[in-house]
Design an enzyme around this catalytic site. Structure first.
Site, mmCIF file in Angstrom:
data_model
loop_
_atom_site.group_PDB
_atom_site.id
_atom_site.type_symbol
_atom_site.label_atom_id
_atom_site.label_comp_id
_atom_site.label_asym_id
_atom_site.label_seq_id
_atom_site.Cartn_x
_atom_site.Cartn_y
_atom_site.Cartn_z
ATOM 1 N N HIS B 277 0.851 -1.194 0.000
ATOM 2 C CA HIS B 277 0.000 0.000 0.000
ATOM 3 C C HIS B 277 0.887 1.245 0.000
ATOM 4 O O HIS B 277 1.842 1.344 0.777
ATOM 5 C CB HIS B 277 -0.877 -0.048 1.252
ATOM 6 C CG HIS B 277 -1.936 1.010 1.318
ATOM 7 N ND1 HIS B 277 -1.646 2.353 1.438
ATOM 8 C CD2 HIS B 277 -3.284 0.905 1.293
ATOM 9 C CE1 HIS B 277 -2.779 3.032 1.476
ATOM 10 N NE2 HIS B 277 -3.790 2.180 1.391
ATOM 11 N N ARG B 325 -2.542 1.060 -4.612
ATOM 12 C CA ARG B 325 -2.315 -0.385 -4.655
ATOM 13 C C ARG B 325 -2.530 -0.857 -6.091
ATOM 14 O O ARG B 325 -3.161 -0.164 -6.887
ATOM 15 C CB ARG B 325 -3.340 -1.113 -3.775
ATOM 16 C CG ARG B 325 -3.299 -0.800 -2.322
ATOM 17 C CD ARG B 325 -4.300 -1.688 -1.588
ATOM 18 N NE ARG B 325 -5.460 -0.961 -1.098
ATOM 19 C CZ ARG B 325 -6.596 -1.539 -0.696
ATOM 20 N NH1 ARG B 325 -6.722 -2.854 -0.773
ATOM 21 N NH2 ARG B 325 -7.599 -0.822 -0.247
ATOM 22 N N LYS B 328 -5.940 -0.440 -8.147
ATOM 23 C CA LYS B 328 -6.843 0.514 -7.497
ATOM 24 C C LYS B 328 -6.783 1.821 -8.289
ATOM 25 O O LYS B 328 -5.995 1.987 -9.204
ATOM 26 C CB LYS B 328 -6.456 0.732 -6.039
ATOM 27 C CG LYS B 328 -6.683 -0.502 -5.179
ATOM 28 C CD LYS B 328 -8.101 -0.584 -4.628
ATOM 29 C CE LYS B 328 -8.300 0.389 -3.484
ATOM 30 N NZ LYS B 328 -9.695 0.388 -3.004
ATOM 31 N N ASP B 331 -5.541 8.574 -6.856
ATOM 32 C CA ASP B 331 -6.065 9.421 -5.775
ATOM 33 C C ASP B 331 -4.999 10.479 -5.512
ATOM 34 O O ASP B 331 -3.814 10.161 -5.375
ATOM 35 C CB ASP B 331 -6.319 8.549 -4.543
ATOM 36 C CG ASP B 331 -6.798 9.349 -3.323
ATOM 37 O OD1 ASP B 331 -6.544 10.577 -3.265
ATOM 38 O OD2 ASP B 331 -7.420 8.749 -2.433
ATOM 39 N N CYS B 333 -4.025 12.044 -2.998
ATOM 40 C CA CYS B 333 -3.174 11.985 -1.803
ATOM 41 C C CYS B 333 -1.910 11.176 -2.048
ATOM 42 O O CYS B 333 -0.891 11.391 -1.387
ATOM 43 C CB CYS B 333 -3.944 11.457 -0.595
ATOM 44 S SG CYS B 333 -4.306 9.700 -0.643
ATOM 45 N N TYR B 334 -1.973 10.241 -3.006
ATOM 46 C CA TYR B 334 -0.767 9.445 -3.277
ATOM 47 C C TYR B 334 0.313 10.263 -4.002
ATOM 48 O O TYR B 334 1.435 9.797 -4.150
ATOM 49 C CB TYR B 334 -1.114 8.174 -4.056
ATOM 50 C CG TYR B 334 -1.978 7.244 -3.225
ATOM 51 C CD1 TYR B 334 -1.508 6.746 -2.024
ATOM 52 C CD2 TYR B 334 -3.262 6.913 -3.622
ATOM 53 C CE1 TYR B 334 -2.300 5.936 -1.233
ATOM 54 C CE2 TYR B 334 -4.064 6.100 -2.838
ATOM 55 C CZ TYR B 334 -3.579 5.612 -1.646
ATOM 56 O OH TYR B 334 -4.363 4.810 -0.859
ATOM 57 N N ASP B 396 -9.260 14.168 -3.898
ATOM 58 C CA ASP B 396 -8.881 12.843 -4.352
ATOM 59 C C ASP B 396 -8.926 12.783 -5.885
ATOM 60 O O ASP B 396 -7.907 12.561 -6.548
ATOM 61 C CB ASP B 396 -9.862 11.855 -3.684
ATOM 62 C CG ASP B 396 -9.890 10.463 -4.275
ATOM 63 O OD1 ASP B 396 -9.241 10.220 -5.301
ATOM 64 O OD2 ASP B 396 -10.582 9.596 -3.705
ATOM 65 N N ASP B 403 -10.848 18.344 0.721
ATOM 66 C CA ASP B 403 -10.800 18.287 2.181
ATOM 67 C C ASP B 403 -9.376 18.619 2.627
ATOM 68 O O ASP B 403 -8.466 18.749 1.799
ATOM 69 C CB ASP B 403 -11.249 16.909 2.700
ATOM 70 C CG ASP B 403 -10.444 15.761 2.126
ATOM 71 O OD1 ASP B 403 -9.211 15.898 2.019
ATOM 72 O OD2 ASP B 403 -11.030 14.716 1.782
ATOM 73 N N HIS B 406 -6.579 15.829 1.792
ATOM 74 C CA HIS B 406 -6.095 15.824 0.413
ATOM 75 C C HIS B 406 -5.360 17.118 0.066
ATOM 76 O O HIS B 406 -4.387 17.099 -0.681
ATOM 77 C CB HIS B 406 -7.250 15.563 -0.561
ATOM 78 C CG HIS B 406 -7.665 14.124 -0.591
ATOM 79 N ND1 HIS B 406 -8.660 13.618 0.228
ATOM 80 C CD2 HIS B 406 -7.191 13.070 -1.299
ATOM 81 C CE1 HIS B 406 -8.785 12.317 0.001
ATOM 82 N NE2 HIS B 406 -7.918 11.958 -0.910
#
Lengths: 529, 483
Positions: B277, B325, B328, B331, B333-334, B396, B403, B406
């Site tokens: 992850h 991942r 997936k 996003d 945040c990654y 995201d 938010d 993020h």
């Protein structure tokens, strides 16, 4: 000032009658107050309208008499005998009221505001009267309530000091009385809310919680990211702080944790506290898990729930292992697997659930065909579900009976049987063939080969099925899987065919996976070195 | 690689309307709008391999790709784009958003009651990255931090909540962000140290909270707190991990624990046995890079080639963003969790390039390697991860709301993409150091598809706050003798 013509007393009466017509029924409490004021203060309204000098002499006389009446009654003003007699004669004739409403009362009839911020004086007289009755009712209830609290306190004192002899008067409060007070508080809460908009919290209403002094949030002035708590939450956590500080572990605190969790399941402190309560009261773990199942389904993304479950699992496992209760162990494995299936159906890649599943397998030794089949069904449903692929790898290659403890995940493990490696290679290839661009299957294949120390070349033929004419120009070059292309590039590296490897990597960078061009170029550099 | 050859300076897409004019009466908004020619096709067209076999994963992946392409195409009439087809960083809107998130939050935020320290960190770090002066929040942060502090050491999520490593980490960094002696002195290092020792387990792991879970976040948070506050590494005698020979420390076993978290895919999981992850990969690498110099410790404990392969697989096209991942969705945040891994990988391979023994450098220099497509990531951040409305903030993906979480991590990712970090044995005064230290330079190359004024501040590669804030706090505690 010109003298006015004398008027007969009859005419005077008639005049005063016309001056005080029957007022229409008051519309509001304020109007009623005003009317009552004028009724007890004759000629006052006229005086307000026209001034003292505007009144007729008779009116002026009446007004003055009315004004002096209370002063004379209270002997603040003393009259000679004769004047006194004359005065009372006039008072009798005009039927002046001995008591009257004061001016202050009329001008500042502040009844306060109701819960909507409205002036209570603007209520209709009926509503106003109803409100007054409610206030009286509340006052009565409060008196009874404080008597109850006092009686119970005295009873408590007697309990803590059993020797004291004046106990006869302080008998224990009966459960009926407690129930009665609970009902009383309900009524008080309703009245307070209706009259003043004051909220009386659930716990403040409950006699069972009277011995706890809630600790309200200690939020400093200007605190950042402060949350405007809803009343019920603010009250519940202020009781939570108090019982946690007192280290109370009891059925009522268990209920309190349930309440807080229902409002905010991410409150890690309340979960840890709850587990302590479960331990201290030696509660049934299956019951707790049953309750937790529902909470879990309602909070799919929550982290704390799964740690709580983990704690319960460890605790329960220790219990039933100590009793060598094989049946309970089997039952636990079954019910846990059943629930995990249910919740993973809702969210097939939930990280916390799969992590829990891995620890469950370790704890209960579920290295079983059933567990493998359950995992496989997730892959059948969605061959791209990497969480399921990962779990499969864990089941196959971490089974203590067929692996070396502590062997690194990407390393060869001599303890893994060759048949297992064969079987998993077949499985990965079968699934990769369904959707060749699915990286999960390719990663799995590589992982299996590494565990079995098999050369990548052993799957060269398989990978080559998805690739055609690499480097032979547009039209002839066909790639159904960029992962097959990488795989083959690594096969060429393994075989020492550097140029071919470089070509494959170039085609990835240029055409088939250009977003990762930097990485492919780095790989090329490495080969050249 | 499909790259745009035209340096079209037009900020509006060129509508290809020739065929339609006067032929069919099509309302203007109907039909597909063409992508701006300034944007490479890589970011506007589906990947070259189309797969038929449908599963849930593919369905949501296709949806996400489509919503991203819509934003990447740079053809919205409401937005201004530069000559590379990239919109501006909405600095003022994001600042406004983050300031609002620091204020009083409405009742639905009560589910965040245990993560208020995170709001402090996310918002302040976001503001600092955007160049805002965070010191004006000093008094408020001090007061808020004190209300979360426990006399037994550490900080909880709020008054009456147990001390937790994650919330303590967030409070400590928030105090670093506002800076100043008064803020630093809120931290009671002695009780904090004792509390940390009570969380340390004999097998090397660290509990997040007393009685709580052990995972890789515990390792990272411990390393950050100890490193930032110059705490002793020895264990207190009442620690469960204490050994009378004095051989175990707060750091004992952390690297081994992290090694156990690497999975067959090459990535890193939150705890042994779990799936790889992105967020945990960053915690693992940053933790190692605090424990020792990255080029010594990272290759020692991790299978680096598999790790790099997995990290690289996290970037998707056409989206340009990172996923957490395998299989997936991307996003925002990654951008930080995975983007932040790359400087550490770079350092692990290069060492301190100016002065290092050659044998510790197993690879040829990777100085010139672009590990990932910076252009892709920056496009994703500026086109897809910014809220375009008055609300501001980062998100995201286009279909989600902005938010604080993020906003912080998307901006951190942008920072990583805009700067180059490396190790050096020389400090600013050209003095030779015993241990290598980080140096940062703005990255100026073809990946700079954004306007110069849209460069955010640089954050430290392991402590994740603007580097000066880190050095100030660390320097303060390093010069303090004893507790």
């Amino acid at each position: 000032m010109p003298p006015k013509a004398k008027v007969s007393s009859k005419a005077k009466e008639a005049a005063s009658k016309t001056k005080e017509p029957e007022a229409p029924p008051p519309k509001t409490a304020n109007e009623r107050t005003a009317q009552r004021y004028y009724q007890t203060n004759p000629c006052e309204k006229r005086r307000e309208e026209v001034g003292l000098h505007g009144l007729t002499p008779t009116e002026r006389q009446t007004w003055a008499n009315a004004f002096f009446l209370p002063l004379i009654v209270s002997k603040e003003v003393l009259l000679s005998h004769k004047s006194d007699r004359e005065f009372w004669k006039q008072v009798g004739k005009e039927s002046l009221p001995v008591r009257r409403l004061s001016r202050a009362r009329k001008q500042h009839h502040a009844w306060g505001r109701d819960r909507h911020g409205r002036d209570v004086g603007e209520l209709s007289p009926e509503d106003f009267d109803r409100r007054s009755l409610q206030q009286a009712r509340l006052a009565a209830l409060e008196a009874l309530h404080s008597r109850f609290v006092q009686r119970r306190e005295l009873a408590g004192l007697r309990l803590t000091r059993p020797g004291s002899s004046d106990s006869a008067a302080h008998e224990d409060v009966t459960p009926e009385e407690v129930e009665e007070d609970r009902q009383r508080r309900k009524e008080m809460a309703a009245l307070k809310s209706e009259l003043y908009g004051e909220k009386m919290g659930t716990y403040a209403q409950d006699p069972e919680w009277d011995d706890v002094t809630p600790i309200p949030a200690d939020e400093p002035e200007g605190a950042l990211a402060a949350i405007a708590y809803p009343d019920d939450y603010a009250e519940a956590i202020s009781y939570l702080r108090a019982v946690m500080a007192a280290e109370e572990y009891s059925p009522r605190t268990l209920r309190l944790t349930e309440h807080v969790i229902s409002l905010n399941a991410a409150h890690y402190t309340v979960w840890l506290y709850r587990f302590k309560i479960v331990q201290a009261l030696d509660l049934s773990i299956p019951d707790e898990i049953e309750w937790l199942n529902q909470v879990s389904l309602e909070n799919l993304k929550n982290y704390q729930i799964w740690h709580h479950r983990q704690l319960l699992l460890d605790h329960y496992h220790a219990q039933i292992s100590a009793n060598a209760d094989a049946d309970a162990l089997k039952k636990l494995a079954r019910s846990e697997s059943e629930f995990l299936r249910l919740i993973l159906d809702e969210d097939t890649k939930n990280y916390h659930v799969w992590s829990y599943r891995q620890s469950l397998v370790r704890k209960l030794g579920l290295w079983t065909p059933q567990e493998l089949a359950a995992t496989q069904s997730f892959i059948e449903d969605d061959v791209r579900n990497n969480s399921a692929w990962h779990h499969r790898f864990f089941l196959v290659f971490c089974d203590p009976a067929a692996s070396t403890p502590g062997c690194h995940a990407t390393e060869h493990d001599p303890a893994v049987p060759a048949e297992t490696v064969d079987r998993e290679v077949r499985y990965a290839q079968e699934k990769a063939a369904l959707a060749p661009q699915n990286q999960a299957a390719w990663n799995y294949l590589r992982g299996v080969l590494a565990k079995g120390a098999r050369p990548l070349a052993s799957a060269e033929e398989f990978a080559a099925r998805f690739v055609e004419g690499v480097g032979e120009g547009e039209g002839r070059e066909k790639v159904r899987s960029s992962h097959a292309l990488v795989f083959l590039a690594d096969v060429w590296v393994e075989k020492g065919e550097k140029e071919k490897a470089a070509l494959y990597l170039s085609r990835l960078a240029e055409k088939w996976d250009p977003i990762r061009a930097g990485y492919w170029n780095y790989r090329k550099q490495q080969i050249a070195a | 690689m499909a790259s745009s050859t035209s340096q079209n300076t037009s900020t509006r897409p060129v509508e290809n309307r020739d065929e339609d004019d006067g032929f069919v009466d099509v309302p203007e908004d109907d039909g597909p709008r063409h992508a701006s020619p300034a944007v490479p096709k890589l970011f506007t067209e589906p990947p070259p391999i189309h797969e038929e076999y449908s599963t849930d994963t593919l369905t949501v992946q296709t949806q996400t790709m489509n919503e991203c392409v819509e934003h990447l195409a740079a053809n919205s009439m409401e937005l201004d784009y530069n000559h590379r087809g990239v919109p501006r960083l909405r600095r003022e809107a994001h600042i406004k958003f983050l300031k609002k998130q620091l204020g009083t939050l409405p009742a639905p935020f009560l589910v965040a009651d245990a993560s208020r320290p995170w709001f402090l960190f996310w918002c302040l770090n976001g503001l600092a990255l955007l160049g805002e002066d965070t010191t004006s929040y000093r008094q408020q942060v001090i007061a808020t931090a004190k209300s979360m502090q426990n006399p037994t050491g550490g900080f909880g999520g709020g008054h009456g909540q147990m001390s937790h490593l994650a919330t303590t980490f967030a409070v400590v960094l928030a105090l670093a962000l506002v800076g100043g002696e008064e803020a630093y002195e809120v931290i009671d290092r002695k009780t904090l140290w004792r509390w940390l020792c009570s969380l340390k387990e004999p097998d090397g792991g660290v509990q997040m909270v007393y009685g709580g879970e052990v995972d890789i976040r515990g390792a990272y948070c411990t390393a950050v707190i100890v490193g930032l506050l110059n705490m002793p590494r020895e264990l207190s005698p009442d620690s469960p991990a204490y050994s009378p020979d004095g051989n175990t420390t707060l750091f004992t076993g952390l690297a081994e624990y992290i090694r156990r978290c690497q999975t067959f895919e090459g990535g890193i999981s939150g705890r042994p046995d779990a799936e790889a992850h992105g967020a945990y990969a960053f915690c693992a690498l940053a933790c190692l890079a605090i424990l020792d110099a990255p080029h010594r410790i990272i290759p020692k404990y991790l299978d680096l080639p598999r790790l790099i392969s997995w990290l690289s697989s996290r970037q998707y096209a056409p989206e340009g963003g990172f996923s957490g991942r395998t299989n997936k969705l991307v996003d925002g945040c990654y951008s930080h969790w995975l983007g932040g891994c790359w400087p550490l990988i770079d350092a692990a391979l290069n060492g301190a390039s100016d002065l290092d023994d050659p044998e510790s450098k197993p690879q040829p220099s990777t100085d010139l390697v672009d590990w990932y497509s910076r252009e892709g990531l920056i496009r994703y951040i500026l086109c897809c991860a910014q809220d375009e409305s008055k609300r501001g903030g980062l998100r995201d993906k286009p279909s989600s709301s902005s938010d604080a979480y993020h906003s912080c991590y998307v901006l951190s990712g942008l920072s990583t993409a805009q700067y180059k970090w490396g190790l050096t044995y020389f400090n600013e005064d050209e003095m030779l150091l015993a241990e290598p230290t980080w140096k940062v330079t703005p990255r100026v190359d073809d990946s700079q598809i954004y306007d110069q004024q849209d460069r955010v501040e640089a954050i430290h590669p392991t402590y994740t706050i603007p580097d000066q804030k880190f050095y100030d706090m660390q320097g303060y505690f390093a010069s303090k003798a004893g507790f």
